[in-house]
Each structure stands twice: as structure tokens, then as C-alpha cells.
Design a protein around this motif. Structure first.
Motif, PDB file in Angstrom:
ATOM      1  N   GLN A 284     -16.311  -9.115  -0.950  1.00 44.69           N
ATOM      2  CA  GLN A 284     -16.842  -7.864  -0.436  1.00 44.69           C
ATOM      3  C   GLN A 284     -17.150  -6.940  -1.599  1.00 44.69           C
ATOM      4  OE1 GLN A 284     -13.575  -8.907   1.022  1.00 44.69           O
ATOM      5  NE2 GLN A 284     -14.969 -10.238   2.175  1.00 44.69           N
ATOM      6  N   VAL A 285     -18.277  -6.258  -1.511  1.00 41.46           N
ATOM      7  CA  VAL A 285     -18.724  -5.367  -2.564  1.00 41.46           C
ATOM      8  C   VAL A 285     -18.950  -3.995  -1.957  1.00 41.46           C
ATOM      9  CG1 VAL A 285     -20.510  -4.885  -4.268  1.00 41.46           C
ATOM     10  CG2 VAL A 285     -19.781  -7.248  -3.850  1.00 41.46           C
TER      11      VAL A 285
ATOM     12  N   GLU B 260     -19.763   0.164  -3.015  1.00 53.41           N
ATOM     13  CA  GLU B 260     -20.237   1.066  -4.047  1.00 53.41           C
ATOM     14  C   GLU B 260     -19.812   2.495  -3.757  1.00 53.41           C
ATOM     15  OE1 GLU B 260     -24.377  -1.408  -4.712  1.00 53.41           O
ATOM     16  OE2 GLU B 260     -23.970  -0.218  -2.910  1.00 53.41           O
TER      17      GLU B 260
ATOM     18  N   CYS C  63     -18.565   0.079  -8.574  1.00 50.96           N
ATOM     19  CA  CYS C  63     -18.740  -1.078  -7.707  1.00 50.96           C
ATOM     20  C   CYS C  63     -17.430  -1.844  -7.677  1.00 50.96           C
ATOM     21  CB  CYS C  63     -19.877  -1.961  -8.214  1.00 50.96           C
ATOM     22  SG  CYS C  63     -20.145  -3.463  -7.242  1.00 50.96           S
TER      23      CYS C  63
ATOM     24  N   ALA D  78     -15.328  -4.984  -6.181  1.00 56.63           N
ATOM     25  CA  ALA D  78     -15.419  -6.299  -5.565  1.00 56.63           C
ATOM     26  C   ALA D  78     -14.034  -6.765  -5.166  1.00 56.63           C
ATOM     27  CB  ALA D  78     -16.053  -7.304  -6.514  1.00 56.63           C
TER      28      ALA D  78
ATOM     29  N   ILE E 288     -14.677 -12.699 -10.709  1.00 54.51           N
ATOM     30  CA  ILE E 288     -16.030 -12.208 -10.917  1.00 54.51           C
ATOM     31  C   ILE E 288     -16.623 -12.859 -12.157  1.00 54.51           C
ATOM     32  CG2 ILE E 288     -17.451 -10.182 -11.367  1.00 54.51           C
ATOM     33  CD1 ILE E 288     -15.307  -8.534  -9.903  1.00 54.51           C
TER      34      ILE E 288
ATOM     35  N   MET F 287     -21.775  -9.023 -12.738  1.00 54.17           N
ATOM     36  CA  MET F 287     -22.073  -7.914 -11.854  1.00 54.17           C
ATOM     37  C   MET F 287     -23.341  -7.251 -12.360  1.00 54.17           C
ATOM     38  SD  MET F 287     -19.629  -4.735 -10.666  1.00 54.17           S
ATOM     39  CE  MET F 287     -18.490  -5.802  -9.760  1.00 54.17           C
TER      40      MET F 287
ATOM     41  N   ASN G  72     -11.125  -5.014 -10.749  1.00 58.35           N
ATOM     42  CA  ASN G  72     -12.302  -5.682 -10.206  1.00 58.35           C
ATOM     43  C   ASN G  72     -13.426  -4.685  -9.946  1.00 58.35           C
ATOM     44  OD1 ASN G  72     -10.065  -7.817  -8.478  1.00 58.35           O
ATOM     45  ND2 ASN G  72     -11.399  -8.451 -10.157  1.00 58.35           N
ATOM     46  N   THR G  73     -13.602  -3.797 -10.880  1.00 55.92           N
ATOM     47  CA  THR G  73     -14.537  -2.700 -10.707  1.00 55.92           C
ATOM     48  C   THR G  73     -15.513  -2.636 -11.866  1.00 55.92           C
ATOM     49  OG1 THR G  73     -12.922  -1.403  -9.450  1.00 55.92           O
ATOM     50  CG2 THR G  73     -14.775  -0.209 -10.431  1.00 55.92           C
TER      51      THR G  73
ATOM     52  N   CYS H 155     -25.309  -2.789  -5.981  1.00 57.63           N
ATOM     53  CA  CYS H 155     -24.477  -3.620  -6.830  1.00 57.63           C
ATOM     54  C   CYS H 155     -24.482  -5.047  -6.295  1.00 57.63           C
ATOM     55  CB  CYS H 155     -23.046  -3.078  -6.865  1.00 57.63           C
ATOM     56  SG  CYS H 155     -21.905  -4.054  -7.875  1.00 57.63           S
TER      57      CYS H 155
ATOM     58  N   ALA I 230     -22.636  -8.789  -7.043  1.00 54.63           N
ATOM     59  CA  ALA I 230     -21.583  -9.499  -7.745  1.00 54.63           C
ATOM     60  C   ALA I 230     -21.695 -10.998  -7.514  1.00 54.63           C
ATOM     61  CB  ALA I 230     -20.207  -9.008  -7.298  1.00 54.63           C
TER      62      ALA I 230
ATOM     63  N   GLY J  25     -23.769  -5.171  -2.351  1.00 54.84           N
ATOM     64  CA  GLY J  25     -23.187  -3.980  -1.780  1.00 54.84           C
ATOM     65  C   GLY J  25     -24.146  -3.332  -0.804  1.00 54.84           C
TER      66      GLY J  25
END
Length: 119
Positions: free
Chosen positions: A3-4, A6, A22, A24, A31, A34, A77-78, A96, A98, A110
Motif C-alpha cells: 500500500q502506498v 502520499e 510517500c 509504503a 522496497i 520509489m 519505509n518512507t 508516488c 513504489a 499512491g
């Protein structure tokens, strides 16, 4: 499943700055890359910036080089897109995208966030 989400869109005056985030999330993933894309009204979607998660190497579209900077916080995870010296031409919906190691070249998008630069 990835899931993404923003954050950070909004309205800013020309010459100002804005930072997009963003985030994730998902199970059993890491990841790999991105990227940020944007789409202005009536225009095609275009690449803005991207980052490789492993080494943090970045690339940028020519028209944002020197103004936009992409970074990431692996522990969160950003990914971030720091946008400086914003111009009216930067007004667009920003997305965004990913990718994760376990899903190969599948793009997780996203929802998009609107950035409006006012004169």
C-alpha cells in the motif's frame, strides 16, 4: 500486498517550498525503487524523480534538477520529495510509485496528491 499513501500536497506561493511524503507498507516486502510522477491538467503524466532504495541513488527530470531532491528513510519505509523554488509550472497532481523486490516490476501507485503553486 503493498500500500502506498502520499502526504504533503497543498497550495504554496511561487518560490516557496513543499515536501511530499510517500509511505509504503505491506507484508513480506522490501522496497526496491520509489518514483514520483506528476500530471498537470490537460497534460500527459511525466516522470519527476526516482530513487533506488538500496544505495539511495537518485535521478531527476531535467526541469526539476537543482530544485527537487528525493530522499528516503528506510526505517520508516518512507520516501520524500523536497520541492524548492516552486514555479507555477510545477502545479500538478503528484503520484508516488513504489516497487518491491518480491513483486518485481509491478508498480504500486499512491492515490495522488495535488500541488498548486500560486503566483
Amino acid at each position: 500486498q503493498v500500500q502506498v499513501v502520499e502526504y504533503g500536497g497543498g497550495s504554496v506561493q511561487a518560490g516557496g517550498s513543499l515536501r511530499l511524503s510517500c509511505v509504503a507498507s505491506g507484508r513480506t516486502f522490501g522496497i526496491s525503487t520509489m518514483r514520483w510522477f506528476r500530471q498537470a491538467a490537460g497534460k500527459e503524466r511525466e516522470f519527476v524523480a526516482g530513487i533506488r532504495w538500496a544505495g539511495g541513488s537518485t535521478e531527476y527530470a531535467d526541469d526539476v534538477k537543482g530544485r527537487f531532491t528525493m530522499s528516503r528513510d528506510s526505517g520508516k519505509n518512507t520516501g520524500y520529495l523536497q520541492m524548492n523554488s516552486l514555479k507555477a509550472e510545477d502545479t500538478a497532481a503528484y503520484y508516488c510509485v513504489a516497487r518491491a523486490y518480491n513483486t518485481g516490476d509491478y508498480d504500486f501507485w499512491g492515490q495522488g496528491t495535488q500541488v498548486t503553486v500560486t503566483a
